[in-house]
Design an enzyme around this catalytic site. Structure first.
Site, PDB file in Angstrom:
ATOM      1  N   GLN A 175      45.020  36.855  27.929  1.00 22.21           N
ATOM      2  CA  GLN A 175      44.702  37.359  28.881  1.00 22.21           C
ATOM      3  C   GLN A 175      43.382  36.730  29.403  1.00 22.21           C
ATOM      4  O   GLN A 175      43.216  37.188  30.670  1.00 22.21           O
ATOM      5  CB  GLN A 175      45.036  39.353  29.176  1.00 22.21           C
ATOM      6  CG  GLN A 175      46.440  39.636  28.952  1.00 22.21           C
ATOM      7  CD  GLN A 175      46.035  41.292  28.952  1.00 22.21           C
ATOM      8  OE1 GLN A 175      46.331  41.440  27.518  1.00 22.21           O
ATOM      9  NE2 GLN A 175      45.887  41.751  29.409  1.00 22.21           N
TER      10      GLN A 175
ATOM     11  N   CYS B 184      48.088  48.437  32.452  1.00 24.27           N
ATOM     12  CA  CYS B 184      48.000  46.736  31.507  1.00 24.27           C
ATOM     13  C   CYS B 184      46.831  45.895  32.599  1.00 24.27           C
ATOM     14  O   CYS B 184      46.483  46.774  33.569  1.00 24.27           O
ATOM     15  CB  CYS B 184      49.373  45.730  31.782  1.00 24.27           C
ATOM     16  SG  CYS B 184      48.577  44.141  31.103  1.00 24.27           S
ATOM     17  N   LEU B 185      45.914  45.720  32.023  1.00 19.60           N
ATOM     18  CA  LEU B 185      44.379  44.507  32.589  1.00 19.60           C
ATOM     19  C   LEU B 185      44.808  44.267  33.082  1.00 19.60           C
ATOM     20  O   LEU B 185      44.192  43.574  34.038  1.00 19.60           O
ATOM     21  CB  LEU B 185      43.780  44.363  31.567  1.00 19.60           C
ATOM     22  CG  LEU B 185      42.733  46.272  30.410  1.00 19.60           C
ATOM     23  CD1 LEU B 185      41.328  45.294  29.562  1.00 19.60           C
ATOM     24  CD2 LEU B 185      42.040  46.696  31.581  1.00 19.60           C
TER      25      LEU B 185
ATOM     26  N   HIS C  43      52.771  40.072  25.443  1.00 20.52           N
ATOM     27  CA  HIS C  43      52.070  38.925  26.181  1.00 20.52           C
ATOM     28  C   HIS C  43      51.666  37.942  25.761  1.00 20.52           C
ATOM     29  O   HIS C  43      52.027  36.186  25.880  1.00 20.52           O
ATOM     30  CB  HIS C  43      50.039  39.689  25.871  1.00 20.52           C
ATOM     31  CG  HIS C  43      49.780  40.634  27.657  1.00 20.52           C
ATOM     32  ND1 HIS C  43      50.127  39.917  28.485  1.00 20.52           N
ATOM     33  CD2 HIS C  43      49.292  41.669  27.317  1.00 20.52           C
ATOM     34  CE1 HIS C  43      49.818  41.458  28.931  1.00 20.52           C
ATOM     35  NE2 HIS C  43      49.134  42.209  28.318  1.00 20.52           N
TER      36      HIS C  43
ATOM     37  N   GLU D  90      50.927  44.289  23.573  1.00 16.43           N
ATOM     38  CA  GLU D  90      50.174  43.011  23.478  1.00 16.43           C
ATOM     39  C   GLU D  90      50.460  42.289  22.604  1.00 16.43           C
ATOM     40  O   GLU D  90      50.721  40.888  23.192  1.00 16.43           O
ATOM     41  CB  GLU D  90      48.972  42.807  22.305  1.00 16.43           C
ATOM     42  CG  GLU D  90      47.572  44.581  22.767  1.00 16.43           C
ATOM     43  CD  GLU D  90      47.094  44.402  24.324  1.00 16.43           C
ATOM     44  OE1 GLU D  90      47.211  43.296  24.516  1.00 16.43           O
ATOM     45  OE2 GLU D  90      47.184  45.278  25.006  1.00 16.43           O
TER      46      GLU D  90
HETATM   47 NI    NI Z   1      48.620  44.315  28.832  1.00 20.22          NI
END
Ligand code: NI
Length: 200
Positions: free
Chosen positions: A50, A107-108, A153, A150
Site C-alpha cells: 500500500q 481500506c486506506l 493485499h 492485510e
Molecule cells: Ni486494506
C-alpha cells in the site's frame, strides 16, 4: 517518515508481494514508517504494497489511540487481549482457519467505501517478526479480520474483490469515473444518511 498511501486503481496494488529474506535495518525503518503512515491516516492496518513496496510485511494496531475512544477495548476478545500491539507480521501464513464472520470493512487504499466481507472467524497464523524470529498467533475478533484483510493485499487482492460482482463493479466504475468523494461530499452523505435514519 510518512509515506504516500496508494489508492485503487493504482496497478501496484495488484502486485503479488515477495517474501522477505533480509531482516536488516532498512526493513525495521520501513516497518516504523508504515506504522507512522497508518497512525497518521487513522487506520488500523497497512500492508507494505500500500506504500508501494511489494514485500510480505504488514502492520496492525487496533488499540485505542484517542483516550476517549474505548470501543476497541470493549469489543476485544480474550484471544485478542493476549496479543501485544502494534503487531508487525512478515511472511505471514494462515495455517488454520475456522468458522465464518462478516464485518463492514474499509481500506486506506479504497477510502470512504465500506462493504460487508466474509472471513474466517478464528485463525492461526505463522509469521516472522522484524528480526526474522518465527511467531505464532491464534486470534479471533477484529484482529483476525484485520490480519486476513492485510494478507489479501500481499496477493494483490482488495476487499472490494470479495463482494458481489454487481456491487464490486459499481464501486470500481464509480472510482474510475468520478474519483473518490471529497471530504465535503462525505460529510453530505453522512448527513443525508443520518436524516434517513431519523425518518426510519
Ligand atoms: Ni486494506
Amino acid at each position: 517518515m510518512k509515506l504516500e498511501i496508494l489508492t485503487y486503481p493504482n496497478p501496484l496494488l495488484r502486485e503479488v508481494s515477495e517474501p522477505v529474506t533480509k531482516f536488516d535495518e532498512s526493513l525495521k525503518k520501513l516497518a516504523a514508517d508504515m506504522l507512522e503512515t497508518m497512525y497518521d491516516a487513522n487506520g488500523i492496518g497497512l500492508a507494505a504494497i500500500q506504500v508501494g513496496k511489494p514485500i510480505q510485511m504488514l502492520v496492525i494496531d487496533l488499540s485505542p489511540r484517542d483516550p476517549e475512544e474505548s470501543r476497541h477495548d470493549d469489543s476485544r476478545t480474550e484471544l485478542e487481549k493476549k496479543i501485544t500491539q502494534p503487531l508487525i507480521l512478515i511472511n505471514p501464513e494462515i495455517i488454520n482457519g475456522v468458522g465464518k464472520t462478516t464485518y463492514d470493512e474499509g481500506c486506506l487504499s479504497v477510502p470512504s467505501f465500506f462493504e460487508s466481507v466474509e472471513r474466517y472467524e478464528k485463525i492461526e497464523v505463522k509469521a516472522q517478526d522484524v528480526d526474522g524470529k518465527e511467531i505464532r498467533i491464534v486470534t479471533d475478533g477484529l484482529l483476525a479480520i484485520c490480519i486476513q484483510h492485510e494478507m489479501d493485499h500481499l496477493k494483490g487482492t482488495l476487499f472490494i474483490d470479495h463482494i458481489s460482482f454487481t456491487k464490486s463493479n459499481k464501486i470500481k466504475n464509480q472510482i474510475k469515473k468520478k474519483g473518490y468523494p471529497t471530504k465535503e461530499e462525505m460529510e453530505e452523505e453522512r448527513k443525508s444518511k443520518r436524516k434517513s435514519l431519523e425518518k426510519a
